[in-house]
Scaffold this active site. Structure first.
Site, PDB file in Angstrom:
ATOM      1  N   GLY B   8      62.842 -45.359  33.115  1.00 27.16           N
ATOM      2  CA  GLY B   8      63.031 -46.213  32.346  1.00 27.16           C
ATOM      3  C   GLY B   8      62.919 -45.626  30.879  1.00 27.16           C
ATOM      4  O   GLY B   8      62.125 -44.614  30.705  1.00 27.16           O
ATOM      5  N   GLY B  10      63.531 -47.480  27.873  1.00 27.73           N
ATOM      6  CA  GLY B  10      63.832 -48.655  26.700  1.00 27.73           C
ATOM      7  C   GLY B  10      62.550 -48.105  25.587  1.00 27.73           C
ATOM      8  O   GLY B  10      62.357 -47.165  25.364  1.00 27.73           O
ATOM      9  N   PHE B  95      64.540 -55.557  36.634  1.00 26.23           N
ATOM     10  CA  PHE B  95      65.233 -54.490  37.239  1.00 26.23           C
ATOM     11  C   PHE B  95      64.644 -53.825  38.540  1.00 26.23           C
ATOM     12  O   PHE B  95      64.995 -52.810  38.943  1.00 26.23           O
ATOM     13  CB  PHE B  95      65.664 -53.560  35.972  1.00 26.23           C
ATOM     14  CG  PHE B  95      66.181 -53.944  35.195  1.00 26.23           C
ATOM     15  CD1 PHE B  95      67.491 -54.943  35.394  1.00 26.23           C
ATOM     16  CD2 PHE B  95      66.087 -53.867  33.760  1.00 26.23           C
ATOM     17  CE1 PHE B  95      68.515 -55.097  34.476  1.00 26.23           C
ATOM     18  CE2 PHE B  95      67.222 -54.250  32.761  1.00 26.23           C
ATOM     19  CZ  PHE B  95      68.047 -55.064  32.957  1.00 26.23           C
ATOM     20  N   ALA B 151      54.219 -51.361  21.031  1.00 27.85           N
ATOM     21  CA  ALA B 151      55.127 -50.081  21.433  1.00 27.85           C
ATOM     22  C   ALA B 151      55.253 -49.456  20.190  1.00 27.85           C
ATOM     23  O   ALA B 151      54.883 -48.040  20.145  1.00 27.85           O
ATOM     24  CB  ALA B 151      56.466 -50.361  22.158  1.00 27.85           C
ATOM     25  N   LYS B 202      48.444 -63.375  30.208  1.00 31.42           N
ATOM     26  CA  LYS B 202      48.249 -63.516  28.838  1.00 31.42           C
ATOM     27  C   LYS B 202      49.621 -64.148  28.053  1.00 31.42           C
ATOM     28  O   LYS B 202      49.205 -64.816  27.279  1.00 31.42           O
ATOM     29  CB  LYS B 202      47.992 -62.153  28.317  1.00 31.42           C
ATOM     30  CG  LYS B 202      49.372 -61.206  28.450  1.00 31.42           C
ATOM     31  CD  LYS B 202      49.276 -59.967  27.571  1.00 31.42           C
ATOM     32  CE  LYS B 202      50.779 -59.423  27.758  1.00 31.42           C
ATOM     33  NZ  LYS B 202      50.884 -58.076  26.852  1.00 31.42           N
ATOM     34  N   ASN B 267      56.006 -63.415  22.578  1.00 29.10           N
ATOM     35  CA  ASN B 267      55.903 -64.568  23.019  1.00 29.10           C
ATOM     36  C   ASN B 267      55.161 -65.687  22.158  1.00 29.10           C
ATOM     37  O   ASN B 267      55.400 -66.723  22.109  1.00 29.10           O
ATOM     38  CB  ASN B 267      54.897 -64.734  24.511  1.00 29.10           C
ATOM     39  CG  ASN B 267      55.772 -64.240  25.428  1.00 29.10           C
ATOM     40  OD1 ASN B 267      56.657 -64.881  26.005  1.00 29.10           O
ATOM     41  ND2 ASN B 267      55.622 -62.793  25.879  1.00 29.10           N
TER      42      ASN B 267
END
Lengths: 340, 340
Positions: B8, B10, B95, B151, B202, B267
């Site tokens: 990954g 991203g 994915f 991030a 969460k 969110n």
């Protein structure tokens, strides 16, 4: 019918007086009239108690909020206490001892029920819970109420929660009936001391959270500070009160009060100013002379920790003490994360 | 020397690749070169892997952040997996299944160690943990890493914490060595499933916290929502994973991740938009087509709760489901406080 009196009529005292006076109006267990002891002072040439009772507004400490007319401001402590069956203490903690001597004279008997909303601990060669101090000095049962409660939001009927900690279950339930409403939700627990300690210890973390914000720490870091504070809070409560229950930390008086205090309390705001280089005296002056609880609590908890030789277990709380009183750099609050 | 590969690349994958590549550089247990599987795409006429390897920057998913030159972007999954001793999974959860089939072919043996940072749960007639799915399909041990980690803050070396949950203790310690640094502090626990579930559940609370903010709820109320979310999170984790430890809730992956997600996650931001009357599709479109995890998780948890007949114990989570999928008014999130 039971008579309820409130000892204290500052900002929070008046909010709670308003809440209770509205709550018990249709409850025939309680006398409608709620007496609120009010330190007499002159406001624009008129007595504050008279203004409150005529205008139904505490123009000095809760301006702009309509009070129910069954809430009566009374200047003489004797008149407030002598017929009371239930006493609700909402005094700044530095006034507790002084007031106690007076109140004691007028309490009608041992069956009077007390509850304290005062945050803080007394220190006399060791930590003394305010609930214990009142219980021992007044000779009556004392419960506590703490929670995630910003006063001005309570005054606006914001949906809020709070926790009552009791010694005697039936007193806990009776007190719940006085405070609980659709928008002020009360839960009760027998873990009184955890409730009371949480309401005090949280201020140490709030100072640290504010310092982190003042240093422009990113959110990953500020929540790590919050977490460290929560862990040390639980640890010190367990040290002082070994039968603490972890569930109590999940009550409003636990984690929710800690969070609200970090997000918007005075101690958190002071932490920001500490980060900007202001001293404690200057900060208190800038807040209209109000005494900050966080630094004092950090100091007393530090002395307690030190007397037990367990400083190493509390790197975060120790750092707050050192920043407040030993000229340590505000940046050292991050050491509790990076060095442990 | 052990070879580490990352599946990954991203935004979060690249952040973690950067962190690990810097971390292990002077550790002779690990090969310096970190391979990062990168879905090949063209960026301004050039292959993304080539850009990353030449410019040391993931211009598409982490623009502006310098990457260490021992982090290599590789387009072929075979080249990334076949020599790897340690596989780090950071794929969007939709994915996971597809990639698994490919990866499986190239894993060199059963001693390969995996760890997943993917948040979410798979649903196939019941809840399936991603760590279980990977373990069962790849035939290797899988740990998890979750925490209060925005991030872009990790990419800026913000002081952060995270939690590794392991099945096999020595793997947990080895993985800690890969991730832990002075500013990215790792704690480890054998309570893997609580760590993994917390990272998913969460998001339900974050939606609700965002709705409360969007409705301009006062802080007393938003922290009450936070508290209710935390309580239902702990309750549902106990329902799914009865040997959960309450201590794990105090790890970064527990309460701190919940808090960071409420304070600044996608969110929570979506919750605000829900309160303003936007639909889920519209919200996802406004966020560049990124899939929101909160509503999907709320839905699957709702079905789980319903299948057990315990809806009444989860008034908050149920309200989020009903707001997202059954046209309930956003205001009904407060019912979990006022009506219980």
């Amino acid at each position: 019918m039971l008579n309820i009196s409130i000892i204290g009529s500052g900002n929070f005292g008046t909010c709670i007086g308003r809440l209770i006076a509205k709550n018990i109006k249709d409850n025939n267990k309680f006398n409608d009239e709620i007496k609120m002891w009010t330190y007499e002072e002159m406001v624009e040439g008129k007595k504050l108690t008279e203004i409150i009772n005529e205008k139904n507004e505490n123009v000095k400490y809760l301006p702009g909020v309509k009070l129910p007319n069954n809430l009566k401001a009374i200047p003489e402590i004797k008149d407030v206490v002598e017929n009371a069956d239930i006493l609700i203490f909402i005094l700044p903690h530095q006034f507790v001892e002084r007031s106690c001597q007076e109140i004691k004279k007028y309490i009608k008997n041992k069956n009077v029920i007390g509850i304290t909303l005062t945050k803080g601990i007394l220190y006399k060669n060791g930590l003394i819970f305010i609930s214990d101090y009142l219980k021992d000095n007044l000779g009556i049962d004392i419960s506590v109420l703490m929670g995630a409660n910003i006063a001005k939001e309570i005054a606006n009927d914001a949906i809020s929660e709070a926790t009552i900690g009791y010694n005697i279950k039936k007193n806990g339930y009776l007190l719940k009936e006085i405070f609980n409403s659709n928008y002020f939700k009360i839960s009760i627990t027998d873990d009184l001391k955890t409730v009371e300690l949480s309401g005090t210890i949280k201020n140490i973390t709030a100072i640290g959270y504010g310092i982190a914000l003042g240093l422009n720490a990113p959110t990953n870091t500020t929540v790590a500070i919050f977490r460290r504070g929560l862990i040390e809070q639980h640890k010190i409560i367990t040290e002082i009160h070994p039968t603490t229950k972890i569930e109590t930390l999940f009550e409003s008086a636990g984690i929710a009060d800690l969070l609200v205090t970090c997000l918007s309390g005075r101690n958190s705001a002071s932490g920001k100013k500490i980060a900007e280089g202001m001293g404690l005296e200057e900060i208190e002056k800038s807040m209209g002379g109000q005494q900050l609880q966080g630094p004092g609590t950090a100091e007393e908890i530090y002395h307690f920790i030190k007397s037990k030789g367990i400083e190493r277990e509390y790197p975060f709380f120790v750092s707050i003490y050192k920043i407040c009183f030993k000229n340590a750099s505000p940046n050292c609050i991050f050491d509790c994360i990076t060095k442990y």
